[in-house]
Design a protein around this motif. Structure first.
Motif, PDB file in Angstrom:
ATOM      1  N   ALA A 203      24.214  -1.067 -21.578  1.00 53.34           N
ATOM      2  CA  ALA A 203      24.766  -1.909 -20.523  1.00 53.34           C
ATOM      3  C   ALA A 203      25.862  -2.795 -21.109  1.00 53.34           C
ATOM      4  N   ILE A 204      26.726  -3.293 -20.236  1.00 52.82           N
ATOM      5  CA  ILE A 204      27.714  -4.290 -20.630  1.00 52.82           C
ATOM      6  C   ILE A 204      27.414  -5.564 -19.860  1.00 52.82           C
ATOM      7  N   ASP A 205      27.903  -6.683 -20.390  1.00 47.37           N
ATOM      8  CA  ASP A 205      27.659  -7.978 -19.750  1.00 47.37           C
ATOM      9  C   ASP A 205      28.893  -8.542 -19.070  1.00 47.37           C
ATOM     10  N   ALA A 206      30.064  -8.086 -19.472  1.00 52.72           N
ATOM     11  CA  ALA A 206      31.309  -8.589 -18.893  1.00 52.72           C
ATOM     12  C   ALA A 206      32.453  -7.679 -19.296  1.00 52.72           C
ATOM     13  N   VAL A 207      33.553  -7.825 -18.567  1.00 51.96           N
ATOM     14  CA  VAL A 207      34.819  -7.167 -18.899  1.00 51.96           C
ATOM     15  C   VAL A 207      35.863  -8.261 -18.985  1.00 51.96           C
ATOM     16  N   ALA A 208      36.743  -8.167 -19.970  1.00 48.23           N
ATOM     17  CA  ALA A 208      37.860  -9.112 -20.080  1.00 48.23           C
ATOM     18  C   ALA A 208      39.155  -8.322 -20.208  1.00 48.23           C
ATOM     19  N   ILE A 209      40.115  -8.656 -19.360  1.00 53.90           N
ATOM     20  CA  ILE A 209      41.428  -8.010 -19.378  1.00 53.90           C
ATOM     21  C   ILE A 209      42.496  -9.092 -19.281  1.00 53.90           C
TER      22      ILE A 209
ATOM     23  N   LEU B 108      41.802   0.538 -18.806  1.00 53.50           N
ATOM     24  CA  LEU B 108      41.549  -0.318 -17.650  1.00 53.50           C
ATOM     25  C   LEU B 108      40.646   0.396 -16.639  1.00 53.50           C
ATOM     26  N   ALA B 109      40.906   1.666 -16.390  1.00 56.11           N
ATOM     27  CA  ALA B 109      40.090   2.408 -15.426  1.00 56.11           C
ATOM     28  C   ALA B 109      38.633   2.454 -15.877  1.00 56.11           C
ATOM     29  N   ASP B 110      38.399   2.701 -17.155  1.00 54.88           N
ATOM     30  CA  ASP B 110      37.030   2.738 -17.660  1.00 54.88           C
ATOM     31  C   ASP B 110      36.383   1.353 -17.627  1.00 54.88           C
ATOM     32  N   CYS B 111      37.165   0.312 -17.885  1.00 58.87           N
ATOM     33  CA  CYS B 111      36.639  -1.054 -17.793  1.00 58.87           C
ATOM     34  C   CYS B 111      36.172  -1.357 -16.378  1.00 58.87           C
ATOM     35  N   VAL B 112      36.958  -0.972 -15.382  1.00 65.99           N
ATOM     36  CA  VAL B 112      36.599  -1.253 -13.992  1.00 65.99           C
ATOM     37  C   VAL B 112      35.385  -0.426 -13.575  1.00 65.99           C
ATOM     38  N   GLU B 113      35.346   0.850 -13.934  1.00 60.62           N
ATOM     39  CA  GLU B 113      34.178   1.679 -13.594  1.00 60.62           C
ATOM     40  C   GLU B 113      32.917   1.116 -14.243  1.00 60.62           C
ATOM     41  N   SER B 114      33.043   0.664 -15.477  1.00 62.71           N
ATOM     42  CA  SER B 114      31.894   0.081 -16.177  1.00 62.71           C
ATOM     43  C   SER B 114      31.459  -1.219 -15.522  1.00 62.71           C
ATOM     44  N   ALA B 115      32.412  -2.029 -15.076  1.00 60.00           N
ATOM     45  CA  ALA B 115      32.081  -3.278 -14.386  1.00 60.00           C
ATOM     46  C   ALA B 115      31.380  -2.991 -13.059  1.00 60.00           C
ATOM     47  N   ALA B 116      31.756  -1.913 -12.408  1.00 65.42           N
ATOM     48  CA  ALA B 116      31.139  -1.565 -11.122  1.00 65.42           C
ATOM     49  C   ALA B 116      29.670  -1.177 -11.283  1.00 65.42           C
ATOM     50  N   THR B 117      29.340  -0.535 -12.400  1.00 65.12           N
ATOM     51  CA  THR B 117      27.967  -0.062 -12.601  1.00 65.12           C
ATOM     52  C   THR B 117      27.164  -0.935 -13.566  1.00 65.12           C
ATOM     53  N   GLY B 118      27.866  -1.708 -14.387  1.00 64.66           N
ATOM     54  CA  GLY B 118      27.193  -2.491 -15.426  1.00 64.66           C
ATOM     55  C   GLY B 118      26.847  -1.675 -16.652  1.00 64.66           C
ATOM     56  N   LYS B 119      27.282  -0.417 -16.668  1.00 64.46           N
ATOM     57  CA  LYS B 119      26.998   0.486 -17.790  1.00 64.46           C
ATOM     58  C   LYS B 119      28.305   1.049 -18.330  1.00 64.46           C
ATOM     59  N   PRO B 120      28.391   1.223 -19.653  1.00 62.77           N
ATOM     60  CA  PRO B 120      29.638   1.761 -20.224  1.00 62.77           C
ATOM     61  C   PRO B 120      29.975   3.138 -19.665  1.00 62.77           C
ATOM     62  N   THR B 121      31.200   3.284 -19.223  1.00 63.07           N
ATOM     63  CA  THR B 121      31.696   4.543 -18.688  1.00 63.07           C
ATOM     64  C   THR B 121      32.982   4.890 -19.421  1.00 63.07           C
ATOM     65  N   PHE B 122      33.037   6.073 -19.979  1.00 65.53           N
ATOM     66  CA  PHE B 122      34.246   6.523 -20.665  1.00 65.53           C
ATOM     67  C   PHE B 122      34.667   7.853 -20.082  1.00 65.53           C
ATOM     68  N   THR B 123      35.757   7.830 -19.312  1.00 64.86           N
ATOM     69  CA  THR B 123      36.272   9.050 -18.720  1.00 64.86           C
ATOM     70  C   THR B 123      37.676   9.357 -19.192  1.00 64.86           C
ATOM     71  N   ASP B 124      38.320   8.399 -19.836  1.00 64.84           N
ATOM     72  CA  ASP B 124      39.693   8.563 -20.297  1.00 64.84           C
ATOM     73  C   ASP B 124      39.709   9.590 -21.426  1.00 64.84           C
ATOM     74  N   ILE B 125      40.502  10.627 -21.275  1.00 64.50           N
ATOM     75  CA  ILE B 125      40.587  11.691 -22.275  1.00 64.50           C
ATOM     76  C   ILE B 125      41.759  11.397 -23.208  1.00 64.50           C
ATOM     77  N   ALA B 126      41.561  11.588 -24.495  1.00 65.62           N
ATOM     78  CA  ALA B 126      42.620  11.339 -25.486  1.00 65.62           C
ATOM     79  C   ALA B 126      43.845  12.179 -25.158  1.00 65.62           C
ATOM     80  N   ALA B 127      45.016  11.548 -25.325  1.00 66.74           N
ATOM     81  CA  ALA B 127      46.280  12.239 -25.043  1.00 66.74           C
ATOM     82  C   ALA B 127      46.600  13.230 -26.139  1.00 66.74           C
TER      83      ALA B 127
ATOM     84  N   ARG C 206      34.841  -2.377  -3.921  1.00 67.15           N
ATOM     85  CA  ARG C 206      33.449  -2.455  -4.391  1.00 67.15           C
ATOM     86  C   ARG C 206      33.108  -3.849  -4.901  1.00 67.15           C
ATOM     87  N   ARG C 207      31.828  -4.165  -4.899  1.00 69.31           N
ATOM     88  CA  ARG C 207      31.319  -5.387  -5.533  1.00 69.31           C
ATOM     89  C   ARG C 207      30.935  -5.005  -6.955  1.00 69.31           C
ATOM     90  N   LEU C 208      31.480  -5.728  -7.933  1.00 70.12           N
ATOM     91  CA  LEU C 208      31.242  -5.418  -9.339  1.00 70.12           C
ATOM     92  C   LEU C 208      29.862  -5.896  -9.780  1.00 70.12           C
TER      93      LEU C 208
END
Length: 155
Positions: A32-38, A136-155, A58-60
């Motif tokens: 789980a994550i506790d916060a996101v900072a951007i 940023l996209a993964d940070c927002v998805e993780s904030a929405a669920t409270g769990k780390p989400t990594f979908t960004d694929i390396a370029a 959505r409500r984060l």
């Protein structure tokens, strides 16, 4: 004669999952994550537009601390975006950042997700939070669920 420098010209965008960024994460596979900072450097109007699109009404589950300057904050207030963002769980921080000013709650073993190299570097020592570095996209998805989400694929 050399060509003039234009921001973005001849620069390759590296994905947050690129191996060069692996050292920015200090948290080891948290559930789980506790916060996101951007927002370091501070978020622009356009970046707030992107943030709002990614949140998509959505409500984060965890707060997103979004650092910006007072000129952008004025714009957010004028067009009503500040209220919408705050209603979704975004905490807008003006003219400072979460690693310089004690804004986030003290939390032993806390995990902060960020898309900022500065936050990733300074957060463990200045806030006590372990860090996960992501897009940023993964940070927002993780904030929405409270769990780390990594979908960004390396370029």
């Amino acid at each position: 004669m050399s060509k003039p420098f234009w921001p973005g010209r001849n620069l390759r965008r590296l994905s947050a999952s690129h191996p060069r960024f692996a050292g920015l994460s200090t948290a080891s596979t948290p559930e789980a994550i506790d916060a996101v900072a951007i927002g370091s450097p501070h978020l622009s109007d356009a970046e707030f537009d992107m943030l709002e699109r990614l949140i998509a009404g959505r409500r984060l589950a965890v707060p997103v601390y979004a650092c910006t300057g007072r000129h952008v904050l004025s714009s957010l207030e004028r067009d009503g975006r500040r209220k919408r963002l705050e209603a979704s769980g975004v905490v807008i921080v003006a003219d400072t950042c979460v690693v310089v000013t004690p804004i986030m709650p003290e939390l032993a073993g806390g995990v902060l997700m960020t898309n900022s190299g500065k936050f990733a570097h300074y957060a463990p020592g200045n806030t006590g939070y372990a860090v996960l570095y992501a897009s940023l996209a993964d940070c927002v998805e993780s904030a929405a669920t409270g769990k780390p989400t990594f979908t960004d694929i390396a370029a």
